[in-house]
Motif scaffolding. Sequence first.
Motif, short mmCIF file in Angstrom:
data_model
loop_
_atom_site.label_atom_id
_atom_site.label_comp_id
_atom_site.label_asym_id
_atom_site.label_seq_id
_atom_site.Cartn_x
_atom_site.Cartn_y
_atom_site.Cartn_z
N GLU A 162 -31.02 -35.22 1.94
CA GLU A 162 -30.16 -33.58 3.04
C GLU A 162 -28.64 -32.65 1.97
O GLU A 162 -29.23 -32.10 2.26
CB GLU A 162 -29.68 -34.42 4.06
N LEU A 163 -27.96 -34.06 2.04
CA LEU A 163 -26.83 -33.19 1.25
C LEU A 163 -26.95 -32.83 0.00
O LEU A 163 -27.07 -32.01 -0.32
CB LEU A 163 -25.93 -34.74 0.72
N VAL A 199 -35.38 -26.59 9.36
CA VAL A 199 -35.05 -27.97 9.60
C VAL A 199 -33.52 -28.05 10.47
O VAL A 199 -32.85 -27.35 10.04
CB VAL A 199 -35.04 -28.78 8.46
N ALA A 200 -33.27 -29.34 10.68
CA ALA A 200 -32.22 -30.06 10.90
C ALA A 200 -31.77 -31.50 10.56
O ALA A 200 -32.39 -31.92 9.94
CB ALA A 200 -31.99 -30.38 12.97
N PRO A 201 -30.40 -30.84 10.25
CA PRO A 201 -30.05 -32.50 9.45
C PRO A 201 -29.89 -33.53 9.92
O PRO A 201 -29.82 -33.30 11.31
CB PRO A 201 -28.24 -31.32 8.73
N THR A 202 -30.24 -34.76 10.42
CA THR A 202 -30.32 -35.70 10.69
C THR A 202 -29.28 -36.80 9.99
O THR A 202 -28.41 -36.97 11.27
CB THR A 202 -31.66 -36.46 10.88
N PHE A 219 -21.55 -37.35 8.68
CA PHE A 219 -21.20 -36.40 7.16
C PHE A 219 -20.44 -34.70 6.79
O PHE A 219 -19.25 -34.59 7.07
CB PHE A 219 -21.84 -36.79 6.12
N LEU A 220 -21.34 -34.47 7.21
CA LEU A 220 -21.30 -32.98 7.62
C LEU A 220 -20.10 -32.62 8.83
O LEU A 220 -19.14 -31.36 8.40
CB LEU A 220 -22.36 -31.67 7.94
N ALA A 221 -20.31 -33.29 9.55
CA ALA A 221 -19.21 -32.71 10.81
C ALA A 221 -17.76 -33.12 10.09
O ALA A 221 -16.89 -32.35 10.10
CB ALA A 221 -19.39 -33.79 12.16
N THR A 222 -17.40 -33.90 9.70
CA THR A 222 -16.20 -34.64 8.96
C THR A 222 -15.83 -33.96 7.76
O THR A 222 -15.05 -32.98 7.31
CB THR A 222 -16.86 -36.15 8.51
N ALA A 223 -16.96 -33.07 6.74
CA ALA A 223 -16.56 -32.96 5.79
C ALA A 223 -16.40 -31.42 6.06
O ALA A 223 -15.47 -30.22 5.72
CB ALA A 223 -17.47 -32.58 5.03
N ARG A 237 -12.15 -27.55 -2.51
CA ARG A 237 -12.34 -26.52 -1.59
C ARG A 237 -13.20 -26.11 -0.71
O ARG A 237 -14.34 -25.64 -0.02
CB ARG A 237 -10.83 -25.88 -1.42
N ASP A 238 -13.74 -25.28 -2.13
CA ASP A 238 -14.54 -24.31 -2.14
C ASP A 238 -16.28 -24.99 -1.78
O ASP A 238 -16.95 -24.44 -0.37
CB ASP A 238 -15.31 -24.24 -4.12
N LEU A 239 -16.43 -27.20 -2.36
CA LEU A 239 -17.39 -27.83 -1.83
C LEU A 239 -16.92 -27.83 -0.11
O LEU A 239 -18.35 -27.13 0.15
CB LEU A 239 -17.10 -29.22 -2.54
N PHE A 240 -16.22 -28.23 0.20
CA PHE A 240 -15.94 -28.48 1.43
C PHE A 240 -16.07 -27.02 2.69
O PHE A 240 -16.42 -27.49 3.63
CB PHE A 240 -14.93 -29.53 1.91
N ALA A 241 -15.09 -26.08 2.15
CA ALA A 241 -15.60 -25.18 2.56
C ALA A 241 -16.23 -24.81 2.82
O ALA A 241 -16.74 -24.64 4.48
CB ALA A 241 -14.47 -23.92 2.39
N ALA A 242 -17.01 -24.47 1.59
CA ALA A 242 -18.67 -23.81 2.07
C ALA A 242 -19.34 -25.03 3.20
O ALA A 242 -20.33 -24.25 3.91
CB ALA A 242 -19.53 -24.57 0.70
N VAL A 243 -19.47 -26.33 2.58
CA VAL A 243 -20.11 -26.77 3.81
C VAL A 243 -19.84 -26.25 5.54
O VAL A 243 -20.12 -26.82 6.69
CB VAL A 243 -19.51 -28.62 3.50
N PHE A 244 -18.39 -26.23 5.27
CA PHE A 244 -18.33 -26.20 6.96
C PHE A 244 -18.19 -24.70 7.32
O PHE A 244 -19.06 -24.51 8.57
CB PHE A 244 -16.25 -25.06 7.23
N PHE A 245 -18.67 -23.93 6.53
CA PHE A 245 -19.00 -23.01 7.11
C PHE A 245 -20.41 -22.44 6.75
O PHE A 245 -21.24 -22.52 8.16
CB PHE A 245 -19.37 -21.35 5.70
N VAL A 246 -21.36 -23.75 6.83
CA VAL A 246 -22.50 -24.38 7.41
C VAL A 246 -22.54 -24.46 8.08
O VAL A 246 -24.09 -24.19 9.25
CB VAL A 246 -23.38 -24.96 5.75
#
Lengths: 396, 165
Positions: A12-13, A51-54, A59-63, A268-277
């Motif tokens: 998924e990640l 699709v939904a992450p399961t 992890f996504l919430a923390t990231a 920052r680029d990685l984690f911020a992208a995860v935040f927007f998603v």
Amino acid sequence: MALDHTAVLLLELGALVVGLSLLAGLAARLDLPAVPLYLVAGLALGQGGLVAPTESEAFLATAAEVGVLLLLLSLGLEFSAEELVGTLRRQAPVGGLDLVLNGVPGVVAGLLLGLGPAGALALGGVTYISSSGVVAKALRDLGRLGNRETPAVLGVLVIEDLAMAVYLPVLTVVVTGAGLLAGLGVVAVAVGVVTVVLVVALRHGPRLTRLLPVRPELLTLAVVGLTLLVAGIAEAAQVSAAVGAFLVGVAVSGDVADKVRDLLAPLRDLFAAVFFVWFGIGIDPTSLLPVLAPAAVLAAVTAATKVATGWVAAGREGVGPRGRLRAGTALVPRGEFSIVVAGLAAPALGAAGAVLAALSACYVLLLAVGGPLLMRVSDPVADRLRLGAHRARGVT
Amino acid sequence: MSTPRPLEVQETPLPGIGLRHDFRTERGRHVGVVTYRSGRRELLLYDDRDEDEVAHALVLSEEESSGLAGLLGAPRLVQHLEDAIHHVPGVVVHRIDLDSRSPFAGRPLGDTAARTRTGTSVVALLRGDTVVASPGPQDRLEAGDVLVVVGTPGGVEALTELLRG
């Protein structure tokens, strides 16, 4: 064959991050900021999406949380305490005008749409803050960094970022339902903390910075660890974790700040992208349709009020009408920080929060894409309107 | 050669980006430089039609900008003279550092009588970032100055001795 948890998590990640890299590439090719594309990706996933992450959800919430902290940390690293204080002295009146012209429409719209006082306060923040990331990149791409109106534009951005440091704690308290008195107490604490950090950074910034290790990997670990600790303390004291991270960035000064900014950029680029998603994942795409019209009206109104803000800010610096229009349009893009504000407030506000999130996503999609386009048409429009410019005298 | 007009350079901070310097040339062109905190620079030529706006921005790496500065400015003066005089037999260009123990520190150049005594010409004085080109006998020497001299090898050596005192 059933896949085990780890395999699903990694798949998924991996799929998500590969998808994001393709989107970032597409954004660069289209000359667009990446934030709106990340949002769209998030909308397509999760609730009501394809699709939904399961396994990866926790992890996504923390990231995503870490992403907000790294965004604010990098923002703090952009500015030295001297720049913040100097700009505040010179441009405070413009900062006030900016707040009124661009915050009030959001608050009014929030009340009209029935988001309640807390939701309205959050929407005011969403419409108030320009995207310093999108604006700075567009100014660089358009070769406008040397223009005479640019210091005025950057000055407004700096004051907005400082204002965030006071605004976010207030918002945190208000959305959790504390009373007016508690809110005022937090304002006092926030202003106090920000002032203390600025004064300490001005007087002792270099000395404190010298305590940090020099080797790159040690420096990365030290700064990220310190940021998480300070953010945790700030959150516990109800000052908002994001503000703690911003203040760590402000306190690190000089060459080390430049080095840390470079080191942390990929993280920052990685984690911020995860935040927007992640923000997009939390929004049901079908909830966008009802808020489309209000978002468009709000975008149009607050694009106009930003143009007015920039017009006044550049006018104070003696810039001609053509340049004043450039300054105004440069402030229109909204982006990452509007999403930060909405992401902070929405989870605590229930049904109103869902509307706030959808409305903010729509609004940012419109202005993150539309803002840079407006910047490009500013000069042609000014020529059509026959706006004057400063002409050089006696050029040979 | 006319006396150069002092350059009025304006410095403007660009929060989050770096610094901008700009000035106007004698002929009225508005020119500037943006210095990023990374050391990268942009050379700016402003628009004649709208002088708030940059018409051309030339992005320079740290090496390129110091190379360009060298081409335009003082530090390469000696190199240039050397290149120019390279093919003239028997003439050399030399730099002489004037230290504080020199009897001529604080005295006018004319007191050295360099031309009369050694046949050597002092063609420039380098003082920090500034250059006094073609200094006259009344120009005062200061400790720390670098004299750029042209003459025969023997003459240059004699002048070096003379300045040392």
